[in-house]
Design a protein around this motif. Structure first.
Motif, PDB file in Angstrom:
ATOM      1  N   THR A  90     -14.259   8.005  -0.384  1.00 61.57           N
ATOM      2  CA  THR A  90     -13.377   8.755   0.519  1.00 61.57           C
ATOM      3  C   THR A  90     -13.069   7.992   1.800  1.00 61.57           C
ATOM      4  N   HIS A  91     -13.734   6.861   1.982  1.00 63.10           N
ATOM      5  CA  HIS A  91     -13.468   6.111   3.214  1.00 63.10           C
ATOM      6  C   HIS A  91     -12.178   5.319   3.119  1.00 63.10           C
ATOM      7  N   LYS A  92     -11.751   5.094   1.905  1.00 62.85           N
ATOM      8  CA  LYS A  92     -10.486   4.385   1.739  1.00 62.85           C
ATOM      9  C   LYS A  92      -9.372   5.424   1.794  1.00 62.85           C
ATOM     10  N   HIS A  93      -8.304   5.030   2.401  1.00 61.76           N
ATOM     11  CA  HIS A  93      -7.224   6.007   2.532  1.00 61.76           C
ATOM     12  C   HIS A  93      -6.000   5.584   1.741  1.00 61.76           C
ATOM     13  N   ASP A  94      -6.204   5.353   0.478  1.00 58.86           N
ATOM     14  CA  ASP A  94      -5.018   4.957  -0.277  1.00 58.86           C
ATOM     15  C   ASP A  94      -4.603   6.048  -1.243  1.00 58.86           C
ATOM     16  N   GLY A  95      -4.842   7.249  -0.848  1.00 56.52           N
ATOM     17  CA  GLY A  95      -4.391   8.349  -1.692  1.00 56.52           C
ATOM     18  C   GLY A  95      -5.427   8.724  -2.730  1.00 56.52           C
ATOM     19  N   ASP A  96      -5.271   9.908  -3.262  1.00 57.24           N
ATOM     20  CA  ASP A  96      -6.222  10.423  -4.236  1.00 57.24           C
ATOM     21  C   ASP A  96      -6.042   9.757  -5.593  1.00 57.24           C
ATOM     22  N   PRO A  97      -7.143   9.642  -6.331  1.00 59.53           N
ATOM     23  CA  PRO A  97      -6.994   9.175  -7.718  1.00 59.53           C
ATOM     24  C   PRO A  97      -6.207  10.212  -8.526  1.00 59.53           C
TER      25      PRO A  97
END
Lengths: 136, 311
Positions: free
Chosen positions: B27-34
């Motif tokens: 969740t620390h990455k902010h590239d959208g939900d899987p």
């Protein structure tokens, strides 16, 4: 086949709020989805002897053991929220609980390394051998 | 169990027990939900309704994952203070995007021209397939399956059977090493008392490993490629069940890629069936009926259909 274009979004931020839940894989099909008094009638009567667990469930002797998720992997229970009316709409699932260990139960047979679920835990390693990039 | 109690179908299912890589749900990455998407399963040859399987794209489409359900008859889950009737355990594991790109390249390769991959990887039936080109590994590894040509600043590709076969062979070889390292037994089938060994023990073992690995990898390629790979590996096609051990097809590790049925949120197990007859030779079909009671559980795990037939 227009429904091929719809997707299921996994609301990843829900992982943070999801509680750790005890997870048991039962050796029988229970024709029910929904609440059950697991703690009161199942967990409370479970006997622990070192690694091995035993319990009587509906008059049958179950033998179980805890196993961990493969390294680098997490157990998630996904739940669909706001089920849409048609199969062409996108859907959303959120993480309702997480686990890093689960208990699986055999009917009568003591748990051993040949149990399906134990071998299934090898899958990520084998998948890695199949899918990791090939060197030039 | 003379008569099987008729079970009601499991339709009201809205939760799934999943094992997924930590990286996929970071969740620390902010590239959208899987997202779970439906894509053409590369092992299906013709454009058919059952060609769809469920995959997952993560980290802003950079990572592609396979979604497979492990399933045993008669299982359910307790999750916290609730029952989940669906006893499947769903694994989400990284998948080499080249496997899914390959059918598109092969199709366009028949024209013999160099083309832009974004023109090639297009599918009306599976619009999400163009997202495969966002996977970090796709563009960087296309040279394993295609010849590349640069014109201007644009790359053009043309399918190469030779390169593809080499790439697949490397995968099989790596698989053999992985199986040996994990001590996974692959040759129980030959221990049948009616079977007369012709080759030496070690020679046989080596072939077992190769066949087994070939079987695992064949889950991701077309029947034609699978046959060509068999030839490249120097493995004869199985002609009779007595001649050699069960085909690796019968013990694929995870027999349940999650195929998308009418409603893919069911993770489709009921109508799954994987349509093996299409790929089964007469020998394989007869093998399916062979009594495997002497086999070790690992192989029964690899071939639950055989198990089911025994009941």
């Amino acid at each position: 086949m227009s429904c091929n274009s719809s997707v299921i979004r996994l609301c990843a931020s829900s992982v943070g709020q999801a509680p750790q839940a005890p997870v048991h894989l039962m050796p029988c099909e229970i024709e029910h989805n929904g609440p059950a008094q697991v703690n009161q009638y199942f967990t409370a009567t479970t006997k622990d002897q070192k690694q091995d667990k035993s319990v009587s469930f509906r008059g049958r002797g179950l033998k179980g053991q805890k196993i961990s998720c493969p390294q680098g992997y997490t157990g998630l229970v996904l739940k669909e929220i706001n089920k849409p009316g048609s199969d062409q709409e996108d859907r959303t699932v959120k993480v309702s609980s997480v686990f890093d260990k689960m208990t699986y139960w055999n009917l009568e047979t003591p748990p051993n390394s040949d149990d399906t679920i134990v071998m299934a835990m090898d899958w990520p390693d084998l998948a890695e051998a199949i899918h990791a990039p090939v060197e030039d | 169990m003379a008569t099987k109690k008729k079970r009601t179908s499991n339709v009201d299912n809205d939760s799934w027990v999943v094992i997924a890589p930590d990286s996929a749900i970071d969740t620390h990455k902010h590239d959208g939900d899987p997202v779970f998407v439906r894509l053409r399963n590369p092992s299906t040859d013709e454009p058919k309704a059952d060609a769809a399987s469920l995959y997952m794209l993560g980290c802003g489409d950079v990572m592609l994952y396979e979604v497979k359900a492990f399933e045993d008859d008669f299982h359910s889950w307790f999750v916290g203070q609730a029952v989940q009737r669906d006893g499947r355990l769903i694994f989400v594991t990284p998948l080499d995007p080249l496997f899914l790109i390959l059918p598109y390249l092969i199709k366009s390769g028949k024209e013999g021209k160099f083309q832009r991959v974004d023109q090639v990887v297009k599918d009306e039936e599976f619009p999400a397939c163009s997202r495969l080109l966002s996977c970090a590994r796709t563009l960087a590894s296309l040279h394993h399956i295609a010849e590349e040509k640069e014109a201007g600043s644009q790359m053009y590709h043309r399918y190469s059977q030779e390169k593809t076969m080499n790439w697949l062979k490397k995968k099989v070889e790596r698989m053999v090493i992985a199986l040996k390292k994990r001590n996974i037994s692959v040759g129980e089938g030959v221990k049948s008392s009616t079977y007369v060994r012709v080759k030496s023990e070690t020679e046989n073992q080596e072939e077992d490993f190769l066949r087994y690995s070939h079987g695992l990898i064949s889950e991701y390629i077309s029947e034609d490629l699978s046959k060509a790979l068999l030839t490249l590996l120097g493995l004869p096609e199985l002609t009779s069940p007595k001649e050699t051990e069960p085909p690796s097809k019968k013990r694929k590790l995870s027999d349940k890629p999650v195929e998308a049925g009418e409603d893919y949120t069911k993770f489709n197990s009921a109508d799954f069936a994987r349509k093996p007859p299409k790929k089964m030779t007469a020998a394989q079909k007869s093998l399916a009926k062979v009594d495997k009671t002497g086999m070790k559980p690992m192989s029964s795990f690899f071939s639950p259909k055989v198990k089911a037939e025994k009941k």
